[in-house]
Design an enzyme around this catalytic site. Structure first.
Site, mmCIF file in Angstrom:
data_model
loop_
_atom_site.group_PDB
_atom_site.id
_atom_site.type_symbol
_atom_site.label_atom_id
_atom_site.label_comp_id
_atom_site.label_asym_id
_atom_site.label_seq_id
_atom_site.Cartn_x
_atom_site.Cartn_y
_atom_site.Cartn_z
ATOM 1 N N PHE A 112 0.857 -1.188 0.000
ATOM 2 C CA PHE A 112 0.000 0.000 0.000
ATOM 3 C C PHE A 112 0.886 1.228 0.000
ATOM 4 C CE2 PHE A 112 -4.573 1.003 1.218
ATOM 5 C CZ PHE A 112 -5.131 -0.019 0.487
ATOM 6 N N GLN A 139 -8.002 14.561 4.284
ATOM 7 C CA GLN A 139 -7.409 13.749 3.221
ATOM 8 C C GLN A 139 -8.350 13.613 2.029
ATOM 9 O OE1 GLN A 139 -6.631 9.267 3.737
ATOM 10 N NE2 GLN A 139 -4.599 10.124 3.449
ATOM 11 N N HIS A 147 -8.716 11.435 -1.029
ATOM 12 C CA HIS A 147 -8.223 10.176 -1.581
ATOM 13 C C HIS A 147 -8.058 10.372 -3.085
ATOM 14 C CE1 HIS A 147 -7.968 5.937 -2.600
ATOM 15 N NE2 HIS A 147 -7.977 5.618 -1.320
ATOM 16 N N LEU A 204 -15.580 5.490 -3.436
ATOM 17 C CA LEU A 204 -14.172 5.135 -3.377
ATOM 18 C C LEU A 204 -13.760 4.009 -4.310
ATOM 19 C CD1 LEU A 204 -11.719 6.077 -1.630
ATOM 20 C CD2 LEU A 204 -11.904 3.851 -0.546
ATOM 21 N N GLU A 238 -7.407 1.844 -2.747
ATOM 22 C CA GLU A 238 -5.982 1.921 -3.053
ATOM 23 C C GLU A 238 -5.414 0.534 -3.345
ATOM 24 O OE1 GLU A 238 -3.888 4.598 -0.489
ATOM 25 O OE2 GLU A 238 -2.021 3.494 -0.670
ATOM 26 N N ARG A 241 -0.913 9.418 -0.341
ATOM 27 C CA ARG A 241 -2.169 9.875 -0.934
ATOM 28 C C ARG A 241 -2.165 11.358 -1.274
ATOM 29 N NH1 ARG A 241 -6.603 6.409 2.597
ATOM 30 N NH2 ARG A 241 -6.062 4.446 1.594
ATOM 31 N N HIS A 263 -12.149 12.151 1.850
ATOM 32 C CA HIS A 263 -12.157 10.778 2.334
ATOM 33 C C HIS A 263 -12.015 10.640 3.846
ATOM 34 C CE1 HIS A 263 -11.607 6.504 2.083
ATOM 35 N NE2 HIS A 263 -10.384 6.543 2.565
ATOM 36 N N ARG A 321 -2.584 10.629 6.378
ATOM 37 C CA ARG A 321 -2.694 9.262 6.849
ATOM 38 C C ARG A 321 -2.286 8.283 5.756
ATOM 39 N NH1 ARG A 321 -6.640 5.026 6.525
ATOM 40 N NH2 ARG A 321 -8.043 6.334 5.312
HETATM 41 C C1 LIG Z 1 -14.969 3.636 1.312
HETATM 42 C C2 LIG Z 1 -13.929 3.660 2.393
HETATM 43 C C3 LIG Z 1 -12.891 2.717 2.388
HETATM 44 C C4 LIG Z 1 -11.913 2.735 3.385
HETATM 45 N N1 LIG Z 1 -10.921 1.774 3.361
HETATM 46 C C5 LIG Z 1 -10.009 1.745 4.368
HETATM 47 C C6 LIG Z 1 -8.997 0.729 4.418
HETATM 48 O O1 LIG Z 1 -8.938 -0.153 3.568
HETATM 49 N N2 LIG Z 1 -8.119 0.737 5.436
HETATM 50 C C7 LIG Z 1 -8.178 1.660 6.423
HETATM 51 O O2 LIG Z 1 -7.366 1.596 7.334
HETATM 52 N N3 LIG Z 1 -9.117 2.633 6.408
HETATM 53 C C8 LIG Z 1 -10.036 2.703 5.406
HETATM 54 N N4 LIG Z 1 -10.996 3.685 5.404
HETATM 55 C C9 LIG Z 1 -11.098 4.580 6.535
HETATM 56 C C10 LIG Z 1 -11.765 3.868 7.676
HETATM 57 O O3 LIG Z 1 -12.723 2.969 7.183
HETATM 58 C C11 LIG Z 1 -12.484 4.818 8.609
HETATM 59 O O4 LIG Z 1 -11.644 5.859 8.936
HETATM 60 C C12 LIG Z 1 -12.859 4.080 9.875
HETATM 61 O O5 LIG Z 1 -13.669 2.975 9.566
HETATM 62 C C13 LIG Z 1 -13.557 4.963 10.881
HETATM 63 O O6 LIG Z 1 -13.948 4.151 11.968
HETATM 64 P P1 LIG Z 1 -14.551 4.763 13.290
HETATM 65 O O7 LIG Z 1 -14.760 3.631 14.211
HETATM 66 O O8 LIG Z 1 -13.719 5.902 13.718
HETATM 67 O O9 LIG Z 1 -15.934 5.365 12.801
HETATM 68 P P2 LIG Z 1 -17.144 4.720 11.983
HETATM 69 O O10 LIG Z 1 -16.915 3.328 11.580
HETATM 70 O O11 LIG Z 1 -17.506 5.677 10.932
HETATM 71 O O12 LIG Z 1 -18.283 4.733 13.030
HETATM 72 C C14 LIG Z 1 -18.846 5.925 13.487
HETATM 73 C C15 LIG Z 1 -20.005 5.568 14.355
HETATM 74 O O13 LIG Z 1 -20.438 6.719 15.061
HETATM 75 C C16 LIG Z 1 -21.829 6.807 14.995
HETATM 76 N N5 LIG Z 1 -22.216 8.205 15.200
HETATM 77 C C17 LIG Z 1 -21.781 9.300 14.535
HETATM 78 N N6 LIG Z 1 -22.374 10.401 15.026
HETATM 79 C C18 LIG Z 1 -23.193 10.001 16.028
HETATM 80 C C19 LIG Z 1 -24.083 10.670 16.912
HETATM 81 N N7 LIG Z 1 -24.263 11.980 16.864
HETATM 82 N N8 LIG Z 1 -24.775 9.934 17.811
HETATM 83 C C20 LIG Z 1 -24.636 8.586 17.860
HETATM 84 N N9 LIG Z 1 -23.805 7.908 17.049
HETATM 85 C C21 LIG Z 1 -23.098 8.602 16.144
HETATM 86 C C22 LIG Z 1 -22.163 6.246 13.647
HETATM 87 O O14 LIG Z 1 -23.508 5.866 13.595
HETATM 88 C C23 LIG Z 1 -21.215 5.067 13.588
HETATM 89 O O15 LIG Z 1 -21.745 3.977 14.274
HETATM 90 C C24 LIG Z 1 -11.975 3.694 4.402
HETATM 91 C C25 LIG Z 1 -13.011 4.633 4.410
HETATM 92 C C26 LIG Z 1 -13.977 4.632 3.422
HETATM 93 C C27 LIG Z 1 -15.060 5.654 3.454
#
Ligand SMILES: Cc1cc2nc3c(=O)[nH]c(=O)nc-3n(C[C@H](O)[C@H](O)[C@H](O)COP(=O)(O)OP(=O)(O)OC[C@H]3O[C@@H](n4cnc5c(N)ncnc54)[C@H](O)[C@@H]3O)c2cc1C
Ligand code: SF4
Ligand code: SF4
Ligand code: FES
Lengths: 573, 243
Positions: free
Chosen positions: A122, A235, A237, A251, A254, A285, A350, A385
């Site tokens: 990556f 970021q 992407h 998306l 990558e 990125r 992203h 990142r």
């Molecule tokens: C399409 C895509 C592909 C990606 N691929 C990769 C990858 O291959 N490798 C990698 O390392 N990263 C990747 N990323 C980045 C990574 O997926 C995210 O940064 C990461 O999943 C975020 O996780 P989190 O637990 O912080 O939040 P999330 O998984 O987004 O969870 C947030 C949670 O908070 C809740 N929430 C938000 N606001 C409130 C509120 N006001 N009240 C109650 N609940 C709330 C939501 O409902 C959700 O449950 C990718 C991102 C995207 C969009």
């Protein structure tokens, strides 16, 4: 006034059910705390489910020379030295164990010949480091965590949105929320709260992020007195879909480049040779996104304003096996067979490197009892990142946040919640039903996205950023006059009116910080200040709430210990 | 720009009717885009679930022109546009509002299934071949479209006795996990109601992840139940081989 809400009590309340929130919940529960998790969508639908490419962890299954030191160095260099070095160290050291743990809870990763977890290349990672399951790694991760958490006994409040944190003399006391289904209110009392709400990408028009990414957690923390750090680092992407219009921004992982995908411009030139001849497509990125943007600006873009990304030189069966969801995504949404021809791709908003400022060891913010992890927290990624470093971030710091939150709860007495705060939260949430205004939340949201897209995008200038601040002020006053139709029963227009408030807060924080940082570093590129400034290498931007409104401070970076400096300076281990 | 008519269910758990909306059709547009257009311009309180808009999260299920589908993967140009496109909520779950249904029953069923339990003293070595077989089941995005079409749930509403295809897929993923040491055959027979399935394959037809639900999950699970409860010899044999 009789209570208009139900009340629940937990030692630890976790806001967010993505990877970070669920990993925190599992850890807090293991410490004997009673744990509640709230999330805006159904369980298992958080952004984490969409992650594709993989989890970065120096397990050295494929490249035996890999070690935490190299991972640390890659992360710091990718982040242009603005990372919290202690977080980068903990992350590099602990992520292999966190991945093994997932496997012990039932996750199944792709394998090497000898039966170990397979790792892929990556951008910005020296070695093959990303543990993956085809291109649906996030799904594997969130299912594993959600099943584990549910079996262990966390209480999940699904489709429940928190709109305000409650405080008791400066410490956290609970959270106010509403059920999306019926619009009723619920008050959580808690000794510790972990914010794991993810990012802010929905403030931009072209984005890979879902409706959930409105910066709620950062806004909640900010309003409760916490600090937002490094918010200028957003970021873009390099590879989102550009055509057809409806899918713009979705998306393209990558992993396509990780598996050997090649970028070309309209003339067929492999343009990364000009921008980063050493790392080519697997540069970081920020570099790849700017390169594509520049090619398009110079008139060398594709028909729909992007670049070509081609993986069709690999055998069709291999592509379908390693990138199944990309294959289907292009076939079904864009009528393109990626085993036969190139995709059209362009930058898409992203991820946000900035977020709530936390302590490296405990993930605690500057507000006692308030913790943050995952994309909502700042520090690990610095100015940019590396791919794969988010999923590992969720595991490492989700666990640390859960642990520290449970320990904090053990030490604390039950705080008391203040009725005045609850009443105010109710009033604010219901205002759009009785407002005399006529502003549609959807219209204000569309206009906000245009402002951020056009004025606070990949390339920034003093003039644009100042203009953006003026536009944001206008949008804020429009947002005070929102009016919604219908009832409190599952009403997305009403839901959006609170989300807008959060988006406006984080947008303003991003713009203020971007204006102040008069240099280009990582994901933050200023046309009027095109090079790095050594003075800015030594400080963070921090946004806090003051009586007069939003204010900005500069926070010096703590000096790095000698041993880490040496690791950073080395070329290999 | 071309226009289409969407005929969308509007209403709650008690009552409702379809309402027609005129929507401009852009190239490559999907039904979910059209629903978003309606929200943004015509009916701001239209209730729809969605997250990824890319077929990855399983939130946006509905019945489009009578077919259960993900609205984010249903192209407008694949549907006849000289007549209204009907969009109705999934029928097998209680309605909440408009296209949003109460799917909480699924989460309750899931709790009945004992999680992965590694066999004593396993070495964490797995061959890609074994992984491939199980990953088919782990691809499930929980769109619940299979639950929605299965007649045992849709026509006979046997939600208390029958777990539905989604959860047979989940159990198959656990049972065929190369390192799992638990048997869930008793659970399948007594609590998850596997016997109610008469292999009509309707679930397989609608699965957006193209999981061969009936052939690869349900039938092998039925065989396991038979082995375990009606054929002690095979069971003994399997135990000895450690599968
Ligand atoms: C399409 C895509 C592909 C990606 N691929 C990769 C990858 O291959 N490798 C990698 O390392 N990263 C990747 N990323 C980045 C990574 O997926 C995210 O940064 C990461 O999943 C975020 O996780 P989190 O637990 O912080 O939040 P999330 O998984 O987004 O969870 C947030 C949670 O908070 C809740 N929430 C938000 N606001 C409130 C509120 N006001 N009240 C109650 N609940 C709330 C939501 O409902 C959700 O449950 C990718 C991102 C995207 C969009
Ligand atoms: S094959 Fe079985 S589970 Fe699938 S729809 Fe038919 S009866 Fe239901
Ligand atoms: S098995 Fe297929 S149809 Fe059923 S819930 Fe999973 S993805 Fe949806
Ligand atoms: S929105 Fe995620 S599957 Fe349709």
């Amino acid at each position: 006034m009789t209570a208009n809400y139900e009340t629940r009590e937990h030692d630890v309340l976790i806001i967010g059910a993505g990877g970070a929130g669920l990993r925190a919940a599992i850890e807090a529960l293991a410490q004997g705390a009673s744990v509640g998790v709230v999330c805006k969508s159904l369980l298992g639908k958080a952004h984490t489910v969409m992650a594709e490419g993989g989890i970065a962890a120096a397990m050295a299954n494929v490249d035996a020379a890999d070690s935490w030191k190299t991972h640390f160095r890659d992360t710091m260099r990718g982040g242009k030295l603005l990372n919290n070095w202690r977080m980068a160290q903990l992350h590099a050291q602990e992520s292999p164990d966190r991945v093994r743990e997932l496997e012990q809870w039932g996750a199944l990763f792709d394998r090497t010949e000898s039966g170990d977890i397979l790792q892929r290349a990556f951008g910005g990672h020296t070695f093959k480091r990303l543990c993956h399951v085809g291109d649906r790694t996030g799904l594997e991760m969130i299912r594993t965590l959600q099943d584990r958490g549910v079996q262990q006994g966390i209480d999940v409040y699904m489709e429940c949105t928190s709109t305000r944190l409650l405080t008791d003399n400066g410490r956290v006391a609970g959270a106010f929320a509403y059920w999306r289904e019926n619009g009723r209110f619920i008050v959580f009392k808690a000794k510790s709260i972990v914010i794991a709400t993810g990012g802010i990408g929905k403030a931009w028009r072209v984005t890979s992020n879902s409706w959930e990414y409105t910066g709620d957690g950062m806004a909640l923390a900010y309003e409760a007195g916490a600090e937002l750090m490094d918010m200028e680092f957003v970021q873009f992407h390099p590879t989102g879909m550009v055509w057809p219009p409806g899918v713009q921004g979705i998306l393209v992982t990558e992993a396509v480049r990780g598996e050997g995908g090649i970028l070309r411009n309209k003339a067929g030139e492999r343009f990364m040779e000009k921008y980063d001849p050493k790392r080519m497509e697997l540069s970081t990125r920020d570099v790849v996104a700017r390169s594509i943007y520049t090619e398009v600006k110079k008139g060398r873009g594709t028909e729909h304003g992007g670049a070509y990304l081609d993986i069709s030189h690999k055998p069709a069966e291999y592509v379908k096996k390693k990138l199944p969801s990309m294959y289907h995504q292009f076939k079904e949404l864009a009528d393109v067979d990626i085993t036969k021809g190139p995709m059209e791709v362009g930058p898409t908003c992203h991820y946000v490197m900035g977020g709530i400022r936390v302590d490296a060891e405990t993930a605690q913010s500057t507000v006692p009892g308030l913790f943050a992890a995952g994309e909502a927290a700042a520090g690990l990624h610095g100015a940019n990142r590396l791919g794969g470093n988010s999923l590992s971030d969720l595991l490492v710091f989700g666990r640390r946040a859960g642990l520290a939150a449970a320990q904090h709860a053990k030490r604390s007495s039950t705080p008391s919640v203040d009725n005045a705060q609850i009443e105010q939260a109710e009033k604010e949430l219901l205002a759009p039903f009785s407002n005399s205004g006529t502003e549609s939340p959807y219209a204000v949201h569309r206009d906000l996205q245009e402002v951020m897209q056009n004025l606070v995008g990949i390339f920034r200038t003093d003039e644009d950023l100042k203009k953006a601040l003026a536009e944001l002020a206008k949008l804020k006053s429009r947002a005070a006059k929102l009016s919604v139709e219908g009832s409190r029963l599952f009403n997305p227009g009403w839901h959006l009116s609170y989300d807008l408030k959060a988006m406006l807060i984080v947008s303003e924080a991003v713009t203020h910080s971007a204006l102040a940082r008069t240099e280009s570093r990582g994901a933050h590129s200023r046309i009027d200040h095109p090079s790095v400034d050594p003075v800015w290498e030594k400080k963070h931007n921090v946004i806090i709430r003051e009586s007069g409104g939003m204010s900005r401070r500069e926070l010096p970076i703590e000096p790095m210990p000698e041993e880490l400096k040496q690791i950073l300076a080395a070329e290999s281990d | 720009m071309k226009q289409a008519t969407l005929r969308v269910f509007r209403g709650d758990s008690n009552s409702g009717q379809t309402v027609d909306y005129r929507v401009p059709v852009a190239p490559g547009m999907v039904v979910l885009d059209a629903l978003h257009y309606i929200q943004g311009h015509l009916a701001p309180d239209l209730a729809v679930r969605w997250n990824c808009k890319a077929g990855k999260c399983g939130s946006c299920s509905a019945e489009v022109n009578g077919r259960p589908r993900l609205t984010c993967k249903t192209r407008m140009d694949d549907l006849p546009q000289d007549q209204p496109i009907t969009v109705l909520p999934m029928k097998s779950f209680p309605r909440i509002k408009d296209l949003v249904t109460d799917v909480s029953w699924n989460y309750r069923v899931n709790r009945k299934i004992p999680p992965f339990q590694p066999r004593e003293g396993v070495e964490w070595k797995i061959s890609q071949l074994d992984v491939d077989r199980v990953q088919e089941f782990r691809k499930c995005i929980e769109c619940f479209l299979c639950q929605n079409v299965c007649h045992v749930l849709r026509e006979h509403d046997k939600k208390e006795q029958f777990a539905g295809p989604r959860f047979f897929v989940r159990v198959a993923g656990l049972e065929m996990h190369p390192l799992d040491g638990l048997s869930r055959a008793g659970l399948l027979k007594d609590q998850l109601g596997l016997g109610y399935c008469n292999i009509t394959k309707c679930c397989t037809e609608v699965c957006p992840e193209e999981i061969h639900i009936t052939d690869n999950a349900i039938i092998p699970l039925k065989e396991r139940v038979v082995d375990e409860f009606y054929d002690p010899l095979t069971k003994l044999f399997r135990k000895m081989r450690g599968v």
